[in-house]
Design a protein around this motif. Structure first.
Motif, short mmCIF file in Angstrom:
data_model
loop_
_atom_site.label_atom_id
_atom_site.label_comp_id
_atom_site.label_asym_id
_atom_site.label_seq_id
_atom_site.Cartn_x
_atom_site.Cartn_y
_atom_site.Cartn_z
N VAL A 1 84.68 35.93 44.32
CA VAL A 1 84.53 35.44 45.69
C VAL A 1 83.37 34.45 45.78
CG1 VAL A 1 85.60 37.38 46.86
CG2 VAL A 1 83.17 37.48 46.29
N GLY A 2 83.15 33.71 44.69
CA GLY A 2 82.08 32.71 44.68
C GLY A 2 82.40 31.53 45.59
N MET A 3 81.39 30.78 45.95
CA MET A 3 81.56 29.71 46.91
C MET A 3 82.55 28.64 46.42
SD MET A 3 78.63 27.47 48.79
CE MET A 3 78.28 26.38 47.45
N VAL A 4 82.34 28.20 45.18
CA VAL A 4 83.21 27.14 44.66
C VAL A 4 84.64 27.65 44.51
CG1 VAL A 4 83.66 25.66 42.67
CG2 VAL A 4 81.34 25.90 43.56
N ALA B 1 72.29 34.70 36.49
CA ALA B 1 73.58 35.37 36.34
C ALA B 1 74.19 35.65 37.71
CB ALA B 1 73.42 36.67 35.55
N PHE B 2 73.38 36.16 38.62
CA PHE B 2 73.91 36.44 39.96
C PHE B 2 74.32 35.15 40.66
CE2 PHE B 2 73.20 36.71 44.54
CZ PHE B 2 74.26 37.54 44.84
N SER B 3 73.49 34.10 40.53
CA SER B 3 73.85 32.83 41.17
C SER B 3 75.19 32.32 40.66
CB SER B 3 72.78 31.77 40.89
OG SER B 3 71.53 32.26 41.24
N ALA C 1 77.03 28.84 32.64
CA ALA C 1 75.77 29.38 33.15
C ALA C 1 74.60 28.93 32.28
CB ALA C 1 75.85 30.90 33.20
N LEU D 1 77.66 34.20 39.66
CA LEU D 1 78.69 35.01 40.31
C LEU D 1 78.91 34.55 41.75
CD1 LEU D 1 77.71 38.59 39.06
CD2 LEU D 1 79.58 37.13 38.26
N ALA D 2 77.83 34.18 42.43
CA ALA D 2 77.95 33.75 43.82
C ALA D 2 78.62 32.38 43.92
CB ALA D 2 76.57 33.71 44.48
N THR D 3 78.63 31.64 42.80
CA THR D 3 79.22 30.30 42.83
C THR D 3 80.65 30.30 42.30
OG1 THR D 3 77.01 29.52 42.32
CG2 THR D 3 78.78 27.91 42.23
N ALA E 1 90.62 27.26 49.18
CA ALA E 1 90.86 26.81 50.56
C ALA E 1 91.62 25.49 50.59
CB ALA E 1 89.53 26.68 51.30
N LEU F 1 86.12 29.90 46.36
CA LEU F 1 86.73 29.92 47.68
C LEU F 1 87.06 28.52 48.16
CD1 LEU F 1 84.53 32.65 49.41
CD2 LEU F 1 86.86 32.87 48.54
N MET F 2 86.16 27.58 47.86
CA MET F 2 86.40 26.19 48.27
C MET F 2 87.69 25.66 47.68
SD MET F 2 82.94 24.04 47.91
CE MET F 2 81.63 24.09 49.10
#
Lengths: 290, 292
Positions: free
Chosen positions: A130-133, A120-122, A158, A124-126, A139, A135-136
């Motif tokens: 403000v997950g990586m993907v 679940a946290f992963s 998920a 959110l981080a993705t 950008a 933001l990508m």
């Protein structure tokens, strides 16, 4: 009439037949069998008499109806996506060279074991705010709002992280029953690849794939940790699921919530029993080609 | 009939576009979240750009020195280790006896192994909480009850692994031979049975450990005061309100628990030479014994 064996002797015989397994059987009875019986009793007994009163009350509530529909829908959607992606993947991996296959089996195994709160946290981080993907994509100048972390779409993405690997690992052994000679025979009869799959490949594999679908469906409905983690920050707006409803009643109100949790648990129990029996049947059917 | 041996000859074709897309997509899908979590654990600030603004070890240091995190890790490891040990002690004798003495034990075990296989852990946890409250209120909500619960849901993995190893070793014949040579029951178990099933015991123990390590529903339901890593992490996610560092520290902890699972599954895969992996009662072994 032969003399009856003395009780003591019979007791000793009994012990010698069962004793080494007794501790495990006790544990299983205490932790797995008895709890099921208790749940069923709690769901069907009110004030010392059999009754369906709880069922009417629980199933009459809009939030519970919503949860059951969402859970079933999510189970069907997730299992179907898994089937569509997982079947070709399983087939292709089963025909890879050994080293390549080992790599994929390793990767899938790691992913299959990675579930619950960590996953679940992963997520959110993705794909969180403000997950990586997220933001990508932003950008790149594209306006992009990721799906709310507790929405059905997010849950689906998920869940696939463990569902696809489980499905592939589960069905890969079945892929070996499609024999080389059948494909050769089909070619000799000038069949195309498509015809081979339609007339031979899929019919033979279908029961195995259906069995895999059924297991993923059942497991998906039972997922709790990932959903709990993703429901995290959204409070009341999270997608309603049967497991989350059970968890919430347990967390908030153990005394009066017991009836509701028991009824919902028995719903999940019924789903599990039906799918397990169908799973057995499907496999028995599948085995006829062996 | 065992199906685990995969065929080596194959109708193979050139890597097509579809194949590249499928495996490329899967690879990215499985890898991206791992990369994201690792980057987060080292990022100073990461809210606007593709990559973090800078890198730091602060979150790792603060996670490692945080007493709540350390305690949760300790609890998680103890719980998982005890679960694996208890499963060895309970399952190995039962599996052995079901092979050499009493086949009805097998029926019982196989039917009950289907319970944690098909029934959600949250349901088992809730039922166990209720039942324990009726018969043994003394341990309701305690660590021992949680340990029993984890041992019960992990036992099928131990059973499938150990039983597979016993089948592969032909344990019935070995026992008979040893008995014919005049070995005592203790000698048979110590010198004949155990050495032959060590691989199964190790695989089973790793899988039991992994089952307990990441489990959330039972810990949350059965033992309110017990803090494991999943419980701690869930709390962090729930209480997150944008404060700097909380997310990054959680990332560091997630990386560690991920590494633990990674190593465990690595060992299991390696030991089984890339064949059967999660030891599910998969299609290959629904008929007879599992392949371990």
């Amino acid at each position: 009439m032969p003399p009856r064996t003395p009780l003591r002797v019979r007791a000793r015989q009994m012990a010698s037949r069962w004793a080494p397994a007794a501790p495990l059987m006790l544990l299983v009875s205490y932790c797995l069998i008895a709890p099921i019986i208790v749940l069923v009793l709690q769901a069907f007994w009110v004030n010392g008499a059999p009754s369906l009163e709880l069922w009417g009350r629980v199933l009459g509530q809009a939030s519970n109806q919503d949860a059951i529909v969402t859970s079933l829908g999510l189970g069907i959607a997730s299992a179907t996506v898994t089937l569509v992606i997982g079947s070709p993947a399983a087939w292709l991996i089963s025909r890879m060279f050994a080293s390549q296959r080992a790599f994929w089996m390793g990767l899938l195994n790691v992913a299959a074991n990675f579930g619950g709160i960590g996953l679940a946290f992963s997520y959110l981080a993705t794909l969180g705010v403000v997950g990586m993907v997220t933001l990508m994509i932003q950008a790149l100048g594209i306006h992009f709002d990721p799906p709310r972390s507790s929405s059905v779409a997010a849950l689906l993405m998920a869940y696939e992280y463990t569902n696809i690997p489980l499905f592939v690992l589960l069905t890969i052994p079945a892929m070996s029953i499609l024999r080389e000679d059948w494909w050769e025979a089909a070619q000799v009869a000038s069949a195309t690849r498509l015809q081979f799959w339609r007339r031979i490949g899929l019919p033979v594999l279908a029961p195995f794939l259906a069995a895999g679908w059924l297991l993923i469906f059942t497991w998906t409905i039972g997922i709790y940790g990932i959903a709990y983690g993703l429901a995290g920050q959204s409070g009341g707006t999270a997608a309603r699921l049967i497991t989350l409803q059970i968890g919430t009643t347990l967390q908030s109100d153990v005394i009066t919530g017991t009836g509701q949790a028991a009824v919902l648990s028995v719903v999940l129990l019924a789903i599990a029993v039906v799918s397990l029996l169908s799973y057995r049947r499907l496999l028995r059917r599948a085995m006829r080609w062996l | 009939m065992a199906l685990t041996a995969l065929p080596r000859t194959l109708p193979r074709s050139r890597p097509s576009l579809g194949r590249v897309l499928l495996f490329g997509g899967l690879f990215g899908y499985f890898l991206l979240p791992m990369v994201a979590v690792v980057l987060y654990s080292f990022a100073t600030r990461w809210t606007a750009n593709i990559l973090p603004d800078g890198y730091t070890l602060d979150w790792w240091i603060s996670a490692v020195t945080d007493s709540a995190v350390r305690e949760a890790f300790g609890t998680t490891l103890i719980l998982a280790t005890l679960t694996a040990l208890l499963d060895i002690v309970l399952v190995v004798p039962a599996a052995y006896w079901s092979r050499v003495r009493n086949r009805r034990i097998r029926t019982f075990i196989e039917v009950s192994a289907a319970i944690p296989f098909a029934l959600p852990y949250i349901v088992i946890a809730f039922g166990l909480l209720q039942f324990a409250g009726i018969v043994t209120p003394g341990i309701q909500g305690t660590f021992p009850l949680l340990l029993l619960g984890h041992t019960a849901i992990a036992f099928p993995f131990m059973y499938w692994a150990v039983d597979g190893a016993m089948s592969a070793a032909g344990i019935e014949r070995l026992s008979e031979a040893a008995e014919a040579c005049g070995a005592s029951p203790y000698q048979i178990i110590r010198r004949v049975v155990l050495p032959n099933i060590v691989p199964g015991i190790v695989s089973g123990a790793l899988l039991s450990f992994a089952t307990s390590f990441g489990e959330f529903a039972m810990v949350q339901t059965l033992a309110r005061g017990v803090y494991t890593i999943p419980i701690w992490s869930a709390g962090e996610i729930r209480s997150y309100s944008g404060d700097a560092g909380a997310f990054n520290r959680l990332a560091a902890v997630t990386v560690v628990s991920f590494l633990v699972l990674f190593v465990l599954s690595g060992i299991v895969v390696y030991r089984n030479r890339g064949q059967i992996v999660r030891l599910l009662p998969s299609v290959a072994n629904s008929e007879g014994r599992p392949t371990a």
